[in-house]
Design a protein around this motif. Structure first.
Motif, PDB file in Angstrom:
ATOM      1  N   LYS A   9       0.835  -1.207   0.000  1.00 19.77           N
ATOM      2  CA  LYS A   9       0.000   0.000   0.000  1.00 19.77           C
ATOM      3  C   LYS A   9       0.868   1.255   0.000  1.00 19.77           C
ATOM      4  N   VAL A  10       1.959   1.216   0.750  1.00 21.48           N
ATOM      5  CA  VAL A  10       2.879   2.358   0.785  1.00 21.48           C
ATOM      6  C   VAL A  10       3.518   2.546  -0.589  1.00 21.48           C
ATOM      7  N   VAL A  11       3.940   1.462  -1.201  1.00 21.26           N
ATOM      8  CA  VAL A  11       4.559   1.536  -2.529  1.00 21.26           C
ATOM      9  C   VAL A  11       3.566   2.125  -3.537  1.00 21.26           C
ATOM     10  N   ARG A  12       2.324   1.744  -3.439  1.00 17.88           N
ATOM     11  CA  ARG A  12       1.299   2.246  -4.362  1.00 17.88           C
ATOM     12  C   ARG A  12       0.990   3.723  -4.126  1.00 17.88           C
ATOM     13  N   GLY A  13       1.090   4.173  -2.867  1.00 18.02           N
ATOM     14  CA  GLY A  13       0.599   5.495  -2.526  1.00 18.02           C
ATOM     15  C   GLY A  13       1.599   6.623  -2.495  1.00 18.02           C
ATOM     16  N   ARG A  14       2.820   6.368  -2.194  1.00 20.68           N
ATOM     17  CA  ARG A  14       3.794   7.452  -2.022  1.00 20.68           C
ATOM     18  C   ARG A  14       4.499   7.776  -3.320  1.00 20.68           C
ATOM     19  N   LYS A  15       4.869   9.034  -3.450  1.00 17.53           N
ATOM     20  CA  LYS A  15       5.545   9.453  -4.673  1.00 17.53           C
ATOM     21  C   LYS A  15       6.998   9.006  -4.726  1.00 17.53           C
ATOM     22  N   LYS A  16       7.709   9.118  -3.601  1.00 15.25           N
ATOM     23  CA  LYS A  16       9.137   8.771  -3.618  1.00 15.25           C
ATOM     24  C   LYS A  16       9.454   7.775  -2.509  1.00 15.25           C
TER      25      LYS A  16
END
Length: 94
Positions: A9-16
């Motif tokens: 979920k973090v990989v999908r949501g954060r820009k960098k």
């Protein structure tokens, strides 16, 4: 985070994201599956695997169709001071 699905979920949501650090034995999702899914979204994402069972990691990933570039495997136990230079090397040029 509670496990692989939360990390995804973090990989999908954060820009960098500078680097993905994972164990193979994660709740919710095996570490190799997390890496493959994360790299579908971010193909050049550097990966650091910390595991007590690293000898099969690379062959496991290749069998599942994963790429092993920009990846390092750390054998547990390791010293915390070993992490910084490895992460720096992985993220250089990203």
């Amino acid at each position: 985070m509670k496990g692989g699905k939360d990390a995804l979920k973090v990989v999908r949501g954060r820009k960098k994201i500078d680097v993905l650090v994972t164990d193979l034995a994660n709740p919710q999702m095996h570490g190799t599956d997390l890496i493959i899914e994360a790299r579908k979204r971010r193909p050049s994402l550097p990966v650091l695997i910390a595991s007590a069972f690293p000898e099969s990691v690379i062959s496991d990933l290749r069998m599942k169709g994963g790429k092993t570039t920009r990846m390092r495997v750390f054998y547990k136990p390791f010293r915390p001071e070993e992490l910084a230079p490895t992460i720096e090397a992985l993220t250089k040029g990203s």
